[in-house]
Design a protein around this motif. Sequence first.
Motif, PDB file in Angstrom:
ATOM      1  N   GLN A  15      11.653  55.288 -52.368  1.00 47.52           N
ATOM      2  CA  GLN A  15      12.101  56.077 -51.214  1.00 47.52           C
ATOM      3  C   GLN A  15      11.077  57.152 -50.852  1.00 47.52           C
ATOM      4  O   GLN A  15      10.918  57.495 -49.686  1.00 47.52           O
ATOM      5  CB  GLN A  15      13.460  56.715 -51.513  1.00 47.52           C
ATOM      6  CG  GLN A  15      14.546  55.712 -51.873  1.00 47.52           C
ATOM      7  CD  GLN A  15      14.849  54.745 -50.743  1.00 47.52           C
ATOM      8  OE1 GLN A  15      15.005  55.141 -49.595  1.00 47.52           O
ATOM      9  NE2 GLN A  15      14.916  53.465 -51.056  1.00 47.52           N
ATOM     10  N   LEU A  18       8.555  55.746 -48.595  1.00 45.46           N
ATOM     11  CA  LEU A  18       9.050  55.569 -47.234  1.00 45.46           C
ATOM     12  C   LEU A  18       8.964  56.860 -46.426  1.00 45.46           C
ATOM     13  O   LEU A  18       8.623  56.832 -45.249  1.00 45.46           O
ATOM     14  CB  LEU A  18      10.515  55.081 -47.248  1.00 45.46           C
ATOM     15  CG  LEU A  18      10.738  53.615 -47.587  1.00 45.46           C
ATOM     16  CD1 LEU A  18      12.228  53.324 -47.716  1.00 45.46           C
ATOM     17  CD2 LEU A  18      10.132  52.719 -46.511  1.00 45.46           C
ATOM     18  N   VAL A  19       9.293  57.985 -47.047  1.00 48.91           N
ATOM     19  CA  VAL A  19       9.299  59.234 -46.270  1.00 48.91           C
ATOM     20  C   VAL A  19       7.961  59.959 -46.280  1.00 48.91           C
ATOM     21  O   VAL A  19       7.677  60.728 -45.374  1.00 48.91           O
ATOM     22  CB  VAL A  19      10.413  60.224 -46.717  1.00 48.91           C
ATOM     23  CG1 VAL A  19      11.776  59.631 -46.486  1.00 48.91           C
ATOM     24  CG2 VAL A  19      10.238  60.671 -48.125  1.00 48.91           C
ATOM     25  N   PRO A  56      16.398  59.334 -55.801  1.00 52.95           N
ATOM     26  CA  PRO A  56      17.666  59.016 -56.463  1.00 52.95           C
ATOM     27  C   PRO A  56      17.661  59.344 -57.951  1.00 52.95           C
ATOM     28  O   PRO A  56      18.707  59.360 -58.582  1.00 52.95           O
ATOM     29  CB  PRO A  56      17.826  57.507 -56.230  1.00 52.95           C
ATOM     30  CG  PRO A  56      16.459  57.000 -55.972  1.00 52.95           C
ATOM     31  CD  PRO A  56      15.693  58.129 -55.340  1.00 52.95           C
TER      32      PRO A  56
ATOM     33  N   MET B 294      21.650  55.696 -54.229  1.00 53.84           N
ATOM     34  CA  MET B 294      20.892  56.202 -53.085  1.00 53.84           C
ATOM     35  C   MET B 294      21.817  56.564 -51.930  1.00 53.84           C
ATOM     36  O   MET B 294      21.649  57.574 -51.253  1.00 53.84           O
ATOM     37  CB  MET B 294      19.926  55.089 -52.664  1.00 53.84           C
ATOM     38  CG  MET B 294      18.831  55.511 -51.743  1.00 53.84           C
ATOM     39  SD  MET B 294      17.662  56.612 -52.543  1.00 53.84           S
ATOM     40  CE  MET B 294      17.268  57.577 -51.091  1.00 53.84           C
ATOM     41  N   ARG B 301      24.266  64.239 -47.496  1.00 53.10           N
ATOM     42  CA  ARG B 301      23.456  65.039 -46.574  1.00 53.10           C
ATOM     43  C   ARG B 301      24.042  65.006 -45.167  1.00 53.10           C
ATOM     44  O   ARG B 301      24.035  66.026 -44.453  1.00 53.10           O
ATOM     45  CB  ARG B 301      22.014  64.518 -46.570  1.00 53.10           C
ATOM     46  CG  ARG B 301      21.339  64.715 -47.915  1.00 53.10           C
ATOM     47  CD  ARG B 301      20.169  63.777 -48.112  1.00 53.10           C
ATOM     48  NE  ARG B 301      19.125  63.965 -47.121  1.00 53.10           N
ATOM     49  CZ  ARG B 301      18.246  64.960 -47.168  1.00 53.10           C
ATOM     50  NH1 ARG B 301      18.308  65.848 -48.128  1.00 53.10           N
ATOM     51  NH2 ARG B 301      17.314  65.086 -46.245  1.00 53.10           N
ATOM     52  N   PHE B 319      20.047  50.650 -50.077  1.00 57.18           N
ATOM     53  CA  PHE B 319      19.077  50.280 -51.106  1.00 57.18           C
ATOM     54  C   PHE B 319      19.724  50.356 -52.477  1.00 57.18           C
ATOM     55  O   PHE B 319      20.464  51.283 -52.764  1.00 57.18           O
ATOM     56  CB  PHE B 319      17.876  51.239 -51.078  1.00 57.18           C
ATOM     57  CG  PHE B 319      17.006  51.114 -52.300  1.00 57.18           C
ATOM     58  CD1 PHE B 319      16.032  50.132 -52.368  1.00 57.18           C
ATOM     59  CD2 PHE B 319      17.196  51.934 -53.408  1.00 57.18           C
ATOM     60  CE1 PHE B 319      15.263  49.974 -53.513  1.00 57.18           C
ATOM     61  CE2 PHE B 319      16.433  51.782 -54.554  1.00 57.18           C
ATOM     62  CZ  PHE B 319      15.458  50.805 -54.602  1.00 57.18           C
ATOM     63  N   ARG B 379      10.910  45.129 -46.166  1.00 60.07           N
ATOM     64  CA  ARG B 379      11.879  46.001 -45.492  1.00 60.07           C
ATOM     65  C   ARG B 379      11.302  46.493 -44.160  1.00 60.07           C
ATOM     66  O   ARG B 379      11.985  46.473 -43.140  1.00 60.07           O
ATOM     67  CB  ARG B 379      12.189  47.200 -46.396  1.00 60.07           C
ATOM     68  CG  ARG B 379      12.983  48.303 -45.715  1.00 60.07           C
ATOM     69  CD  ARG B 379      12.976  49.560 -46.573  1.00 60.07           C
ATOM     70  NE  ARG B 379      13.579  50.675 -45.875  1.00 60.07           N
ATOM     71  CZ  ARG B 379      14.613  51.375 -46.341  1.00 60.07           C
ATOM     72  NH1 ARG B 379      15.139  51.090 -47.493  1.00 60.07           N
ATOM     73  NH2 ARG B 379      15.100  52.388 -45.651  1.00 60.07           N
ATOM     74  N   ARG B 380      10.054  46.913 -44.201  1.00 62.88           N
ATOM     75  CA  ARG B 380       9.424  47.400 -42.961  1.00 62.88           C
ATOM     76  C   ARG B 380       9.355  46.293 -41.920  1.00 62.88           C
ATOM     77  O   ARG B 380       9.616  46.513 -40.742  1.00 62.88           O
ATOM     78  CB  ARG B 380       8.013  47.913 -43.256  1.00 62.88           C
ATOM     79  CG  ARG B 380       7.968  49.186 -44.063  1.00 62.88           C
ATOM     80  CD  ARG B 380       6.562  49.780 -44.010  1.00 62.88           C
ATOM     81  NE  ARG B 380       6.457  50.955 -44.837  1.00 62.88           N
ATOM     82  CZ  ARG B 380       5.958  50.950 -46.080  1.00 62.88           C
ATOM     83  NH1 ARG B 380       5.513  49.838 -46.611  1.00 62.88           N
ATOM     84  NH2 ARG B 380       5.890  52.072 -46.771  1.00 62.88           N
ATOM     85  N   ASP B 387       8.440  53.458 -40.319  1.00 65.52           N
ATOM     86  CA  ASP B 387       8.770  54.540 -41.240  1.00 65.52           C
ATOM     87  C   ASP B 387       8.112  55.826 -40.755  1.00 65.52           C
ATOM     88  O   ASP B 387       7.055  55.765 -40.169  1.00 65.52           O
ATOM     89  CB  ASP B 387       8.257  54.218 -42.646  1.00 65.52           C
ATOM     90  CG  ASP B 387       8.938  52.980 -43.180  1.00 65.52           C
ATOM     91  OD1 ASP B 387       8.254  52.189 -43.840  1.00 65.52           O
ATOM     92  OD2 ASP B 387      10.130  52.814 -42.903  1.00 65.52           O
ATOM     93  N   PRO B 388       8.671  56.990 -41.044  1.00 66.86           N
ATOM     94  CA  PRO B 388       9.913  57.135 -41.781  1.00 66.86           C
ATOM     95  C   PRO B 388      11.143  57.224 -40.881  1.00 66.86           C
ATOM     96  O   PRO B 388      12.221  57.586 -41.332  1.00 66.86           O
ATOM     97  CB  PRO B 388       9.698  58.454 -42.507  1.00 66.86           C
ATOM     98  CG  PRO B 388       8.874  59.258 -41.567  1.00 66.86           C
ATOM     99  CD  PRO B 388       8.022  58.292 -40.785  1.00 66.86           C
ATOM    100  N   ASP B 390      13.206  55.250 -39.796  1.00 63.15           N
ATOM    101  CA  ASP B 390      14.408  54.466 -40.097  1.00 63.15           C
ATOM    102  C   ASP B 390      15.342  55.154 -41.064  1.00 63.15           C
ATOM    103  O   ASP B 390      16.464  54.746 -41.251  1.00 63.15           O
ATOM    104  CB  ASP B 390      14.027  53.087 -40.635  1.00 63.15           C
ATOM    105  CG  ASP B 390      13.437  53.161 -42.035  1.00 63.15           C
ATOM    106  OD1 ASP B 390      12.290  53.594 -42.149  1.00 63.15           O
ATOM    107  OD2 ASP B 390      14.137  52.804 -42.990  1.00 63.15           O
ATOM    108  N   ARG B 391      14.841  56.207 -41.719  1.00 67.48           N
ATOM    109  CA  ARG B 391      15.776  56.822 -42.636  1.00 67.48           C
ATOM    110  C   ARG B 391      16.242  58.221 -42.187  1.00 67.48           C
ATOM    111  O   ARG B 391      16.981  58.895 -42.868  1.00 67.48           O
ATOM    112  CB  ARG B 391      15.288  56.878 -44.074  1.00 67.48           C
ATOM    113  CG  ARG B 391      13.851  57.132 -44.337  1.00 67.48           C
ATOM    114  CD  ARG B 391      13.720  57.570 -45.760  1.00 67.48           C
ATOM    115  NE  ARG B 391      14.762  58.518 -46.038  1.00 67.48           N
ATOM    116  CZ  ARG B 391      15.829  58.278 -46.785  1.00 67.48           C
ATOM    117  NH1 ARG B 391      15.976  57.148 -47.375  1.00 67.48           N
ATOM    118  NH2 ARG B 391      16.734  59.200 -46.946  1.00 67.48           N
TER     119      ARG B 391
END
Lengths: 65, 396
Positions: A15, A18-19, A56, B294, B301, B319, B379-380, B387-388, B390-391
């Motif tokens: 993760q 990704l960020v 996580p 996750m 949040r 995930f 995933r991408r 990204d980023p 998508d989250r």
Amino acid sequence: MKLTIEEDKCVGAGQCVLVAPEVFDQRDEDGVAVLLTEEPAGPDREAAAEAARICPAAAITVGGR
Amino acid sequence: MKRHILVVGASAAGTAVVQHLRRLGYDGALTLVGAEHHPPYDRPPLSKRFLAGELRPEQLWLTGAGDLDRLATVHRGRRAVAADLAARTVTLDDGTVLDHTDLVVATGVTPSALPGRPGAAVTLKTLDDARAFAARLTAGRRLVIAGGGFLGTETAWTALALGCEVTLVARAAHPLPALGGHVGALVGERLRAAGATVLTGRAVSAVHARHTGPGEGPVTVELDDGTRLPADTVLSAIGSAPATDWLAGTGLDLTDGVRCDAGGAAAPGVHACGDVASWYLPRHGGRLRLEHRMHAGEQARVVAANLLGDAQVLDSVPFFWTDQGPHKIVVHGVPAPGARFAPHDPDPGRDRFTGVYRKDGRVTAVLAWNAPKDALRLRRELLAGPDPADRVPARR
């Protein structure tokens, strides 16, 4: 900002990659996170802080300054 | 009444709600109720590295010492036993009544009990469970694991590494039915090669014991085909149910956990997150209750932001991962029931592959076996936008 990763705790979720793709990468074999830089600059700082918050396994520590 | 946010459940989701509320600047009253006495801790390692003795309890803590008490009023070792949504009260098991303006339900799930003398079986849900269980996993001990899901299979690997004689009893035709036949059969094959006895298409119908407490002596595990397995310990890993008994009669829809919209709202003044909650997930087109580590953090949040007046929805790609002994499986997306799994990129020499779950011609999930980086790439390509972005939770 000084980043550290506790490899023992990392679960290889990716993760952080990704960020903050400029700050983190993953080892190919087990996915354990590796730092591309310990002291990110500019927008990468906030991205790295976000990665620490969402990890996580709480394996990323943002230290100092 | 002044604003008072009450969070019931102090594991990953509940703790994260408290932390994010403060991070977002909330300075009003905040109360957290947790059933356990430990600091909030990370549960996934309980079946793996903690059980194996490779992590100390302090390495599981999700907050620094004393951090939580600076953020909220914390009731430890207490459970909620009743809620009145109209009066906005929650009653704890010691009789304390907590008035509030906003309620966050984060009570997680409770392991299901085995039939017949369920007290003779151990469970693996809490840190205390894991400590007691670990003490019984010494070399040569006979362990029967009821349940071939993630908890059962992960524990089987750990127990094998500790030298136990392991029998895994799976109800489906192969372990890990959630991942489909291809991956499930491979996991079964690998477990057998590592020394486990894997019995499929069967379930535990009773546990016979002379003693009354869990883990106090030998037991006999009876299966639904009449097989009787002598064992020193039997682990119940047959699943779990949302811990919503304290919400009965409140009018909340508790069909499969607490029913929520895409932003975690269940009713006026009530949000839910973590394993106990089923949210509407836009990209899935329906409601999902995901017991993923996750997901708990992501939901927390969004709930914290929405409590403070935001209008976020969660639409990220789910995930999860599972460590099957030396093998790491990661999954992005939802391997929906009925989805077909097609492996590709096989690299038999290096024991790694990726694959894609498709349903009605659409990719619903990607999986990687010992290839987590490849999963991110897939995933991408197949599941998410750039990204980023998508989250980041989208606006409602």
